[in-house]
Design a protein around this motif. Structure first.
Motif, PDB file in Angstrom:
ATOM      1  N   THR A 294       0.812  -1.216   0.000  1.00  0.00           N
ATOM      2  CA  THR A 294       0.000   0.000   0.000  1.00  0.00           C
ATOM      3  C   THR A 294       0.842   1.262   0.000  1.00  0.00           C
ATOM      4  O   THR A 294       0.356   2.335  -0.347  1.00  0.00           O
ATOM      5  CB  THR A 294      -0.902   0.042   1.233  1.00  0.00           C
ATOM      6  OG1 THR A 294      -0.080   0.103   2.411  1.00  0.00           O
ATOM      7  CG2 THR A 294      -1.814  -1.174   1.297  1.00  0.00           C
ATOM      8  N   HIS A 295       2.099   1.162   0.453  1.00  0.00           N
ATOM      9  CA  HIS A 295       3.030   2.283   0.588  1.00  0.00           C
ATOM     10  C   HIS A 295       2.657   3.197   1.761  1.00  0.00           C
ATOM     11  O   HIS A 295       3.167   4.311   1.859  1.00  0.00           O
ATOM     12  CB  HIS A 295       3.142   3.098  -0.706  1.00  0.00           C
ATOM     13  CG  HIS A 295       3.771   2.328  -1.832  1.00  0.00           C
ATOM     14  ND1 HIS A 295       4.931   2.709  -2.449  1.00  0.00           N
ATOM     15  CD2 HIS A 295       3.414   1.166  -2.430  1.00  0.00           C
ATOM     16  CE1 HIS A 295       5.258   1.837  -3.385  1.00  0.00           C
ATOM     17  NE2 HIS A 295       4.337   0.874  -3.382  1.00  0.00           N
ATOM     18  N   TYR A 296       1.791   2.761   2.639  1.00  0.00           N
ATOM     19  CA  TYR A 296       1.503   3.498   3.870  1.00  0.00           C
ATOM     20  C   TYR A 296       1.307   2.511   5.019  1.00  0.00           C
ATOM     21  O   TYR A 296       1.017   1.335   4.809  1.00  0.00           O
ATOM     22  CB  TYR A 296       0.264   4.396   3.710  1.00  0.00           C
ATOM     23  CG  TYR A 296      -1.044   3.660   3.510  1.00  0.00           C
ATOM     24  CD1 TYR A 296      -1.788   3.211   4.601  1.00  0.00           C
ATOM     25  CD2 TYR A 296      -1.561   3.430   2.231  1.00  0.00           C
ATOM     26  CE1 TYR A 296      -2.990   2.540   4.424  1.00  0.00           C
ATOM     27  CE2 TYR A 296      -2.758   2.777   2.054  1.00  0.00           C
ATOM     28  CZ  TYR A 296      -3.475   2.326   3.152  1.00  0.00           C
ATOM     29  OH  TYR A 296      -4.661   1.659   2.981  1.00  0.00           O
ATOM     30  N   THR A 297       1.486   3.002   6.229  1.00  0.00           N
ATOM     31  CA  THR A 297       1.362   2.162   7.420  1.00  0.00           C
ATOM     32  C   THR A 297       0.019   2.396   8.091  1.00  0.00           C
ATOM     33  O   THR A 297      -0.628   3.420   7.863  1.00  0.00           O
ATOM     34  CB  THR A 297       2.501   2.456   8.408  1.00  0.00           C
ATOM     35  OG1 THR A 297       2.348   1.627   9.575  1.00  0.00           O
ATOM     36  CG2 THR A 297       2.494   3.904   8.846  1.00  0.00           C
ATOM     37  N   LEU A 298      -0.379   1.461   8.941  1.00  0.00           N
ATOM     38  CA  LEU A 298      -1.623   1.584   9.700  1.00  0.00           C
ATOM     39  C   LEU A 298      -1.362   1.959  11.154  1.00  0.00           C
ATOM     40  O   LEU A 298      -2.263   1.921  11.985  1.00  0.00           O
ATOM     41  CB  LEU A 298      -2.420   0.276   9.632  1.00  0.00           C
ATOM     42  CG  LEU A 298      -2.942  -0.091   8.239  1.00  0.00           C
ATOM     43  CD1 LEU A 298      -3.694  -1.419   8.283  1.00  0.00           C
ATOM     44  CD2 LEU A 298      -3.832   1.013   7.675  1.00  0.00           C
ATOM     45  N   THR A 299      -0.116   2.318  11.463  1.00  0.00           N
ATOM     46  CA  THR A 299       0.249   2.771  12.810  1.00  0.00           C
ATOM     47  C   THR A 299       0.503   4.267  12.775  1.00  0.00           C
ATOM     48  O   THR A 299       1.442   4.733  12.130  1.00  0.00           O
ATOM     49  CB  THR A 299       1.500   2.037  13.321  1.00  0.00           C
ATOM     50  OG1 THR A 299       1.228   0.629  13.390  1.00  0.00           O
ATOM     51  CG2 THR A 299       1.879   2.531  14.714  1.00  0.00           C
ATOM     52  N   ARG A 300      -0.314   5.024  13.472  1.00  0.00           N
ATOM     53  CA  ARG A 300      -0.221   6.482  13.480  1.00  0.00           C
ATOM     54  C   ARG A 300       0.910   6.938  14.390  1.00  0.00           C
ATOM     55  O   ARG A 300       1.036   6.492  15.531  1.00  0.00           O
ATOM     56  CB  ARG A 300      -1.552   7.078  13.977  1.00  0.00           C
ATOM     57  CG  ARG A 300      -1.592   8.599  14.051  1.00  0.00           C
ATOM     58  CD  ARG A 300      -1.578   9.222  12.665  1.00  0.00           C
ATOM     59  NE  ARG A 300      -1.713  10.677  12.732  1.00  0.00           N
ATOM     60  CZ  ARG A 300      -2.869  11.324  12.644  1.00  0.00           C
ATOM     61  NH1 ARG A 300      -4.005  10.651  12.516  1.00  0.00           N
ATOM     62  NH2 ARG A 300      -2.911  12.630  12.688  1.00  0.00           N
TER      63      ARG A 300
END
Length: 361
Positions: A294-300
């Motif tokens: 996705t090229h993004y993480t799900l951890t803020r």
């Protein structure tokens, strides 16, 4: 006239301060000690066993007898401060939907919390911040989870300072059932139809992969200007968060790798620019399967007001329902699933919000 032995002794005495002054420019910093050969041999044997294991799910019906699991991989060098919160996160969940593994630095006397974390600590080795040892520890967790249970389909890497932002049911549904959760890849009509039938067409890894950063060249050259060549040209060098969710397919890509590891395990000569754990995984997967990520993480993470490379740390007085709602907001997915970094004394206010806010969905 001074004797030769006296002159040599005097010169040696004068050179000691100079040696201390120049040593950092010629020697790697303490936390860049090369990984011991014995550790490397043990790890490669473990990774090879995991790669040889043939049991892996690519497509799976959610109403089949064996359901896919999320493997939660905790990487820590201290106590698991938020274990009671995670205990609540898992408490209303069937055990056949998740697995837990903990890699705790053996040099630290970590207290093993009761409940779901009991007997979930794996064989661990020494880790140092901003060093290849964190790559090894993460690969160790991945290999253990791959070998332990063929139903482990997603692998979520977390730290002791991470907290959940949603209920387990929300997290599970988002990863395995939702056709709209990942905004970076709009669902097609066929995707939506298969999702309604309980089948995910193809899982993607939620890992941050960034190619534009003002400090990227300095980080690339931290081991030596051209030491990454020819395996990793600068235009393929990437940066990203060390906390991510990998599919089983990508976990095996990581465990199979030998070529890039030979470069990323090299000690750095610039400690202030060396964060191999933030480069190895995004670079490897960007080179191996960019469309599968996705090229993004799900951890803020809040990078406002960072100190020595550490993100902003939330304190008890800042913990509120409004903060939780704010941390969930994402431009890339329907929501972030986890967040960091929270000070240990945030546990009490977070527990106070757990039932009515965090785990309400």
């Amino acid at each position: 006239m001074f004797s030769t032995p006296f002159v040599l002794s005097f010169a040696l005495l004068l050179s000691i301060p100079l040696l201390f002054l120049l040593a950092p420019h010629f020697l790697p910093p303490n936390n860049q000690i090369p990984i011991p050969a014995a550790d490397e041999i043990d790890d490669q044997a473990l990774f090879s066993r995991a790669v040889r294991s043939k049991s892996a799910f690519t497509r799976l019906s959610l109403d089949s007898k064996t359901k896919p699991k999320i493997a939660f991989l905790f990487l820590t060098n201290s106590d698991l401060h938020f274990a009671p919160l995670w205990q609540r996160f898992f408490s209303k969940t069937a055990p056949n939907l998740y697995s837990i593994y903990v890699h705790a630095d053996p040099s630290v006397n970590v207290t093993i919390p009761p409940g779901v974390f009991r007997d979930r600590f794996i064989a661990s080795k020494r880790t140092y911040r901003a060093s290849p040892t964190l790559i090894s520890a993460t690969r160790r967790l991945l290999a253990t989870a791959v070998l332990d249970d063929p139903a482990n389909v997603f692998f979520a890497v977390l730290s002791q300072y991470c907290v959940p932002l949603h209920s387990f049911r929300y997290v599970y549904r988002s990863l395995f059932a939702s056709a709209t959760f990942d905004k970076s890849r709009p669902a097609t009509e066929s995707d939506a139809e298969l999702t309604r039938m309980g089948v995910k067409v193809r899982y993607r890894s939620f890992i941050e992969i960034l190619s534009k950063s003002t400090s990227l060249w300095k980080r690339y050259a931290a081991r030596g200007r051209y030491s990454m060549m020819p395996e990793v040209p600068f235009d393929q060098f990437r940066v990203g968060s060390q906390f991510f969710l990998l599919t089983r397919r990508h976990a095996l890509v990581v465990l199979k790798d030998r070529q890039l590891w030979q470069k990323f395990k090299l000690p750095c000569y610039r400690e202030d620019e060396c964060y191999p754990e933030e480069h190895y995984f995004p670079t490897l997967l960007s080179m191996a399967d960019p469309d599968g990520c996705t090229h993004y993480t799900l951890t803020r993470v809040n990078w406002t007001g960072t100190v020595n490379g550490h993100p902003y740390t939330y304190r008890p007085g800042e913990v509120s329902a409004q903060l939780i709602y704010q941390l969930r907001q994402s431009n890339f997915s329907e929501s972030y699933l986890f967040a960091r970094k929270f000070s240990p004394d945030c546990l009490k206010p977070l527990l106070g919000l757990s039932e009515k806010v965090i785990f309400r969905d």
